[in-house]
Structure formats: structure tokens, C-alpha cells
Design a protein around this motif. Structure first.
Motif, PDB file in Angstrom:
ATOM      1  N   GLU A  85       0.816  -1.212   0.000  1.00 23.20           N
ATOM      2  CA  GLU A  85       0.000   0.000   0.000  1.00 23.20           C
ATOM      3  C   GLU A  85       0.851   1.265   0.000  1.00 23.20           C
ATOM      4  O   GLU A  85       0.458   2.292  -0.570  1.00 23.20           O
ATOM      5  N   LYS A  86       1.988   1.228   0.675  1.00 20.72           N
ATOM      6  CA  LYS A  86       2.875   2.398   0.709  1.00 20.72           C
ATOM      7  C   LYS A  86       3.365   2.722  -0.692  1.00 20.72           C
ATOM      8  O   LYS A  86       3.330   3.886  -1.121  1.00 20.72           O
ATOM      9  N   VAL A  87       3.791   1.696  -1.387  1.00 17.63           N
ATOM     10  CA  VAL A  87       4.266   1.903  -2.755  1.00 17.63           C
ATOM     11  C   VAL A  87       3.123   2.379  -3.645  1.00 17.63           C
ATOM     12  O   VAL A  87       3.297   3.281  -4.483  1.00 17.63           O
ATOM     13  N   ALA A  88       1.950   1.799  -3.461  1.00 17.95           N
ATOM     14  CA  ALA A  88       0.791   2.217  -4.262  1.00 17.95           C
ATOM     15  C   ALA A  88       0.497   3.693  -4.062  1.00 17.95           C
ATOM     16  O   ALA A  88       0.283   4.438  -5.037  1.00 17.95           O
ATOM     17  N   LEU A  89       0.489   4.124  -2.804  1.00 10.92           N
ATOM     18  CA  LEU A  89       0.183   5.537  -2.539  1.00 10.92           C
ATOM     19  C   LEU A  89       1.271   6.449  -3.099  1.00 10.92           C
ATOM     20  O   LEU A  89       0.970   7.512  -3.658  1.00 10.92           O
ATOM     21  N   GLU A  90       2.506   6.039  -2.965  1.00 11.41           N
ATOM     22  CA  GLU A  90       3.591   6.881  -3.494  1.00 11.41           C
ATOM     23  C   GLU A  90       3.526   6.976  -5.019  1.00 11.41           C
ATOM     24  O   GLU A  90       3.855   8.025  -5.595  1.00 11.41           O
ATOM     25  N   ILE A  91       3.088   5.914  -5.670  1.00 10.13           N
ATOM     26  CA  ILE A  91       2.876   5.985  -7.122  1.00 10.13           C
ATOM     27  C   ILE A  91       1.772   7.001  -7.425  1.00 10.13           C
ATOM     28  O   ILE A  91       1.896   7.840  -8.329  1.00 10.13           O
ATOM     29  N   GLY A  92       0.691   6.922  -6.652  1.00 11.39           N
ATOM     30  CA  GLY A  92      -0.410   7.866  -6.850  1.00 11.39           C
ATOM     31  C   GLY A  92       0.015   9.303  -6.608  1.00 11.39           C
ATOM     32  O   GLY A  92      -0.354  10.216  -7.362  1.00 11.39           O
ATOM     33  N   ILE A  93       0.803   9.527  -5.563  1.00 11.49           N
ATOM     34  CA  ILE A  93       1.285  10.883  -5.274  1.00 11.49           C
ATOM     35  C   ILE A  93       2.164  11.382  -6.406  1.00 11.49           C
ATOM     36  O   ILE A  93       2.035  12.522  -6.880  1.00 11.49           O
ATOM     37  N   GLY A  94       3.072  10.514  -6.856  1.00  9.59           N
ATOM     38  CA  GLY A  94       3.972  10.919  -7.942  1.00  9.59           C
ATOM     39  C   GLY A  94       3.225  11.290  -9.201  1.00  9.59           C
ATOM     40  O   GLY A  94       3.578  12.255  -9.897  1.00  9.59           O
ATOM     41  N   ALA A  95       2.183  10.528  -9.518  1.00  5.27           N
ATOM     42  CA  ALA A  95       1.388  10.837 -10.707  1.00  5.27           C
ATOM     43  C   ALA A  95       0.619  12.137 -10.525  1.00  5.27           C
ATOM     44  O   ALA A  95       0.530  12.962 -11.449  1.00  5.27           O
ATOM     45  N   SER A  96       0.097  12.346  -9.324  1.00  4.35           N
ATOM     46  CA  SER A  96      -0.756  13.513  -9.095  1.00  4.35           C
ATOM     47  C   SER A  96       0.028  14.809  -9.001  1.00  4.35           C
ATOM     48  O   SER A  96      -0.492  15.871  -9.352  1.00  4.35           O
ATOM     49  N   ILE A  97       1.257  14.781  -8.514  1.00  5.60           N
ATOM     50  CA  ILE A  97       2.029  16.023  -8.502  1.00  5.60           C
ATOM     51  C   ILE A  97       2.476  16.391  -9.916  1.00  5.60           C
ATOM     52  O   ILE A  97       2.921  17.514 -10.156  1.00  5.60           O
ATOM     53  N   GLY A  98       2.334  15.469 -10.842  1.00  6.28           N
ATOM     54  CA  GLY A  98       2.567  15.778 -12.253  1.00  6.28           C
ATOM     55  C   GLY A  98       1.290  16.174 -12.982  1.00  6.28           C
ATOM     56  O   GLY A  98       1.296  16.391 -14.191  1.00  6.28           O
ATOM     57  N   GLY A  99       0.184  16.207 -12.246  1.00  8.78           N
ATOM     58  CA  GLY A  99      -1.066  16.674 -12.840  1.00  8.78           C
ATOM     59  C   GLY A  99      -2.037  15.588 -13.230  1.00  8.78           C
ATOM     60  O   GLY A  99      -3.178  15.873 -13.616  1.00  8.78           O
TER      61      GLY A  99
END
Length: 625
Positions: free
Chosen positions: A64-78
Motif C-alpha cells: 500500500e505504501k508503494v501504491a500511494l507513493e505511485i499515486g502521489i507521484g502521478a498527481s504532482i505531475g497533474g
């Protein structure tokens, strides 16, 4: 022909499970990245996106940690992102969660966390609503499949507008309920737009920056509460001086109860909350005016009740608050109509159609068994046999378990594992026992997916500290218990994406364990020998007990065989049942063992324990599969 919920047209009404509705909402909300870790009751969201061909990135992550960090990384790129997990998974992801509230996002980021009151399939009755105020992130809660879809769209929109991740918190009865859902228009996925260097925002090593971002976060929460009003997440139904504040599945229980209630004559004012955090104090200040008594109906902790009692001092009027802290509702387990009866009606002589028609049925208790043909049954029999062959009593050697279907080995007849604590904890807890001074061998057992999830770091720790222990990795090559999802050992994911296989044995060897064996658990003699030979050796020994999940293998390739009982040879000793506990076996009306032949996988384990050779392959006595 089954309707594809992801392809159905705007305006159609179709029956959807709550999790299917969230998947549909993700596409209506323009999600481009959907990622999660399997966990009941959240799994079907990603599974729906995969099964019905969503043309977005929809994959499982290693945890789940990796999943959320993937989501954060995608979202800070828009890009717009959806991350899914069950309640305890948010504990794993809590570190990036709290930092994400300071960095914020650019594309909408919705975090689905599904709790499990009851509990039905989860190790704790965790109430993840507390993560809203802990992380200072907005938290919304739907009550039915329609709201599950709509709140997914709204949550993504609000997230993007206030630049904060939004938590969509559900419970099992919302995730798995089926209801009619009016569909909206599928949106074009929001992909990468831009990403600029901004140390104050994205680097948490600067304490002055962190202080400033904390101020920014508090301002964003004030803005979110104002903005949320325009989306009508909170509403008032009915009127009266007796008020009910409720949310989530609690709202459905209240509505069902009042629908079935007759002859009360009582009028209720229902304050239905969709926004739980930031606590909607302005809405409640207006909506509660004139309420002499306020009943708070919610599952698990007194979350709303606690906030209400705190905020009431600022409202300028008083109302009697009834809920969990007042002792009127339990703080454990699910709500039901019986629990609401006295709470809402105060012991009045009221007829209730729903309760009058309910006839209690006594169901005999039955421990959940491992599936017929499950390789984990053989693995644990091999471990127990190995312990005995090495000269130990099974009551002297602790076997640490982990999270997964193999935890069912805790029940008779195996009664194998001594602990099942949290994801990846088996190795580190076994290590802790040894370090405490326990002199006899210890065994840690962990599934392949759990090993990838959070079992690698404890193995590194055990090797580094030179702890004597045996680790058995139960590799059935899939996340079995939650619906057969992919692990990093797959070469192609559910969506057809070609991926690179990560081999457990290469990880284990790379960590530097002292001994590694790979055993087929269906070869029980070899499994017993491997355990007996390793358990007393110094250092960290690892056995990979590898055989595919029987259920999944049977679906893919068909079962290899099936077994039947020659009744004349069966003496009714029940040795096969007592040794294996296989649910394909049963005792017939004659006191002898029979086999549900359609359930048999053909592993032959029961035949091994039959002293009279009464259990044979079906085709050996002329039966056809």
C-alpha cells in the motif's frame, strides 16, 4: 450477456456493487492511474478496472505504501489518480500519507480505504476515519453504491481544486452492497501536465519549509469545507426536535428502520453527512438548531460524537447527545436494526415489521478450512512432521504465521501457527523471541505476496543480526485469499501488461541467507526431510515451499485427478479427516468417509493417511471425471 459497467452509456441505470461503482466513478472522474494492494473489502475496484478493460493504468502494487507513493507521484505531475486499500493497509501507507498533506497534489488524488466492522475478514476493527484529522486530509463517506460512484467523482474534483489528497472511506456493507446506479459521462483521463522544481513544497528536510506548509495545509482545509458545501455532501431530511446525525452505512440502517417502523408518531430530523473531515461545524450549527435530543448513529468509534461534543460548546445552544459515549450504542461490531430499536424509539411500544418478520436461525459454528488440495495444508503438515522427526514436540517449537490464507492453519486439525499479527511480522517476531533468550528453534511462515509486501526487510534484519531461525516461504504464486491477484513473480499482469519476473529465490540469495531449499509441498516426504534437516542448524535457513494455488490451477488447467472412497474398505476410522481436515471429505450416514468428488482436487493427501487403502483415484475404479 453481462453488461460492461465501464462501457455503459451516460444516463443508464444498472445494478452495481459498491466497488464496481467506485471503478465506474474513477473513469467518470478522469482517473489515469489506478493502483492498490489487494485487501477485502476493497479489492474489486482494481479488479473491475482490469476485468472490464479500462483503458488506463490499473495495476496492483507490491504494497500500500508503494501504491500511494505511485499515486502521489502521478498527481504532482497533474494526472488524476486513485489508490485503493483496506483499513490496515493505510497503516502501511501512513508515512507518505502524512507527508502528502504538506506537499499537496496537482491532479486529483483519491485514496480509497475500506474498513471492516464486524470484523468479517480483517485482523482488527480499525476505524480509519481518524486518519482524516491525523493527516489533516479531507475525508468523505458514501452510504450506498450510487454515492460511492458520485463521491469518487466529487472527491477527485475537490482534491484537484484544493490541491489536497482526499480520503474516500467506506465499510464492507457499502463496498459489497449492490444497488441501482445512474451512470454519468466517462471523462477523458487526466494525464501528466507539468512538474516543476519546488523544494519548499516537495522536500521535507527543511523545517522552516515544513512550518510554512503546515500553515498552507490549515488554510486549504478551511477552503475545502467551504467548497464542499457546493457539492451537497451533507443534507437534512425531515423535521422534528429529535435529530439523528449519521453517515455511511449507518444512514441506510436508519432509513430502513424508520421505513419499517409504524405507530410511533415520532418525527425525526436526519442530518446525513457525506463530509466527515474537516468536521462540518457550520452545517451542523444551522441544522441542529431546535433539536432537543441528538442521536449519533455510526459504526465503530464515536468519531462524529466526539467532534460534536467538542464543537457544541461553540454553537450557542445545547442539545442532549446520545450515542456510543453515552452507552446507548456499542463501540464494537456492526450496527443492525435491533441495536437501533431502543436507541431511536426509547423503549416505546412500537411494532416493527422488519423485526417481527425476522426468525433467528442457529447456525453451528465451523472453523474456516483451507481449500481442497491447498498446498499450504501439505506445507504445514511437512513442517509439523519435520519438527517431530528432528526430535521436538510440536508444543515446544513456535510457528509464527503471517497474513494470508495460510493463517487458516491455526484451526484444527493442523493447529499449526502460534501467531498471526500483521503483514510481514512473522520473521521479525520470531527473531524477537530468539533474541529474548528462547533457546529452542523457531519457525516463521510467510506467503509469497506477504514476503514481497513487507517480509523482505525482516529477513534482511535476521540475516544481518545472525539469528538462528527457519523461515518457510509458502509460495503459491498468487495473492490467493483476496481473489487471485498478481504478485511480482508474474510475467504478465491481469491487464496483459508484460512485466519482468522477480524471483523470490534470487532475493533470498541476494540477502545472504545461510541455507536455501526449494521444495514441492505435494512431495510431503521431501518437505518433512527439509524441515528436519534445517531446523537445528545455525543461521537463517529458508525453505521455499512452492506449488501453485490449487483453485487457480484447476481453473486454468483443470484438476489433475480426483479421488473416491471404496466404501467396503472404509472402516470409519476417520484418520483421513483427522489428519487433513480437507473440506472435500465428509462422514456419510453410515459413519464412513465419502468425498465430494466435484470438490476434490486430486492431491492424494487423504489417501496417504488411509490405513486400509480405501481412498483411490476415481479413474482407477472406472469412474470418469
Amino acid at each position: 450477456m453481462e453488461m460492461n459497467p465501464l462501457k455503459a452509456k451516460d444516463g443508464e441505470k444498472i445494478a452495481l456493487m459498491g466497488n464496481e461503482a467506485i471503478a465506474r466513478g474513477a473513469l467518470e472522474g478522469g482517473v489515469w492511474i489506478a493502483v492498490g494492494y489487494p485487501g477485502t473489502p476493497s479489492s474489486e475496484v482494481i479488479m473491475t478496472l482490469q476485468e472490464f478493460g479500462a483503458e488506463i493504468y490499473a495495476e496492483w502494487a507490491v504494497n500500500e505504501k508503494v501504491a500511494l507513493e505511485i499515486g502521489i507521484g502521478a498527481s504532482i505531475g497533474g494526472a488524476r489518480s486513485l489508490v485503493t486499500m483496506k483499513g490496515p493497509g493505510l497503516n502501511i501507507a501512513s508515512d507518505p500519507l502524512l507527508s502528502a498533506s504538506y506537499s499537496g497534489v496537482d491532479g486529483g488524488l483519491l485514496i480509497l480505504v475500506a474498513d471492516d466492522p464486524g470484523p468479517i475478514t480483517t485482523q482488527t476493527e480499525q476505524d480509519s476515519r481518524w486518519y482524516g484529522p491525523l493527516a489533516k486530509l479531507p475525508l468523505i463517506s458514501p452510504s450506498n453504491p450510487q454515492e460511492a460512484k458520485d463521491y469518487t467523482v466529487i472527491g477527485l474534483e475537490l482534491s484537484e481544486r484544493v490541491q489536497l489528497p482526499v480520503i474516500l472511506r467506506t465499510t464492507t456493507r457499502v463496498n459489497h452492497a449492490i444497488g441501482e446506479v445512474v451512470l454519468g459521462k466517462i471523462s477523458e483521463p487526466r494525464k501528466f501536465r507539468s512538474f516543476k522544481k519546488d523544494p519548499q513544497r516537495f522536500i521535507r528536510a527543511g523545517m522552516t519549509w515544513n512550518l510554512e506548509r503546515h500553515r498552507w495545509l490549515n488554510e486549504r482545509l478551511v477552503e475545502f469545507e467551504k467548497l464542499a458545501e457546493s457539492f451537497s455532501l451533507n443534507r437534512v431530511e425531515g423535521n422534528g426536535e429529535k435529530c439523528i446525525i449519521t453517515e455511511g452505512i449507518g444512514y441506510q440502517y436508519v432509513k430502513e428502520f424508520l421505513l419499517n417502523k409504524i405507530e410511533s408518531g415520532e418525527k425525526f430530523r436526519i442530518l446525513k453527512l457525506g463530509l466527515l473531515y474537516p468536521f462540518p461545524r457550520d452545517f451542523l450549527r444551522k441544522a441542529l438548531r431546535g433539536c432537543k435530543e441528538t442521536i449519533v448513529v455510526e459504526e465503530l468509534d464515536p468519531f462524529l460524537e466526539t467532534f460534536l461534543r467538542s464543537e457544541l460548546l461553540t454553537f450557542g445552544f445545547s442539545t442532549r447527545i446520545i450515542g456510543k459515549d453515552s452507552g446507548h450504542l456499542p463501540k464494537e461490531g456492526e450496527l443492525d436494526l435491533e441495536k437501533l430499536r431502543n436507541l431511536l424509539l426509547g423503549g416505546q411500544n412500537v411494532k416493527d415489521r422488519s423485526l417481527d418478520s425476522a426468525v433467528p436461525i442457529e447456525v453451528p459454528p465451523r472453523p474456516p478450512p483451507l481449500c481442497p488440495g491447498c498446498p499450504h495444508r501439505n506445507s504445514y503438515l511437512g513442517i509439523l512432521g519435520g519438527i517431530a522427526r528432528a526430535g521436538f514436540s510440536r508444543k515446544d517449537i513456535p510457528i509464527f504465521g503471517d497474513i494470508g490464507c495460510y493463517a487458516l492453519s491455526a484451526y484444527p486439525p493442523l493447529s499449526a501457527i502460534w501467531t498471526e499479527h500483521s503483514m510481514g511480522a512473522s520473521i521479525s517476531m520470531a527473531m524477537g523471541l530468539k533474541l529474548s533468550g528462547f533457546e529452542k528453534p523457531v519457525v516463521a511462515t510467510i506467503g509469497d505476496s506477504t514476503f514481497f509486501h513487507t517480509g523482505i526487510q525482516p529477513l534482511i534484519e535476521a540475516v544481518n543480526k545472525r539469528v538462528d531461525m527457519l523461515v518457510v516461504i509458502l509460495d503459491n504464486q498468487v495473492v490467493a485469499m483476496t481473489g487471485h491477484q498478481a504478485t511480482p513473480s508474474w510475467t504478465k499482469t491481469e491487464t496483459g501488461r508484460d512485466v519482468k519476473e522477480v524471483k523470490i529465490e534470487e532475493i533470498v540469495q541476494g540477502i545472504g541467507v545461510d541455507e536455501l531449499k526449494i521444495v514441492d509441498p505435494y512431495d510431503l516426504d521431501s518437505m518433512v526431510k527439509a524441515v528436519a534437516d534445517s531446523i537445528n542448524k545455525r543461521g537463517v535457513k529458508v525453505i521455499i515451499s512452492r506449488a501453485p494455488c490449487a483453485i487457480l490451477e484447476a481453473r486454468r488447467k483443470g484438476r489433475p485427478a480426483y479421488y473416491t472412497v471404496i466404501e467396503d474398505k472404509c472402516t470409519g476410522c476417520l484418520a483421513c479427516l483427522r489428519a487433513t481436515g480437507c473440506p472435500a471429505l465428509y462422514v456419510n450416514e453410515k459413519g464412513k468417509v465419502s468425498i465430494f468428488e466435484e470438490d476434490c482436487y486430486g492431491c492424494a493427501l487423504c489417501a496417504r493417511y488411509c490405513p486400509t487403502k480405501a481412498i483411490v483415484r476415481g479413474d482407477s475404479v472406472g469412474k470418469k471425471d
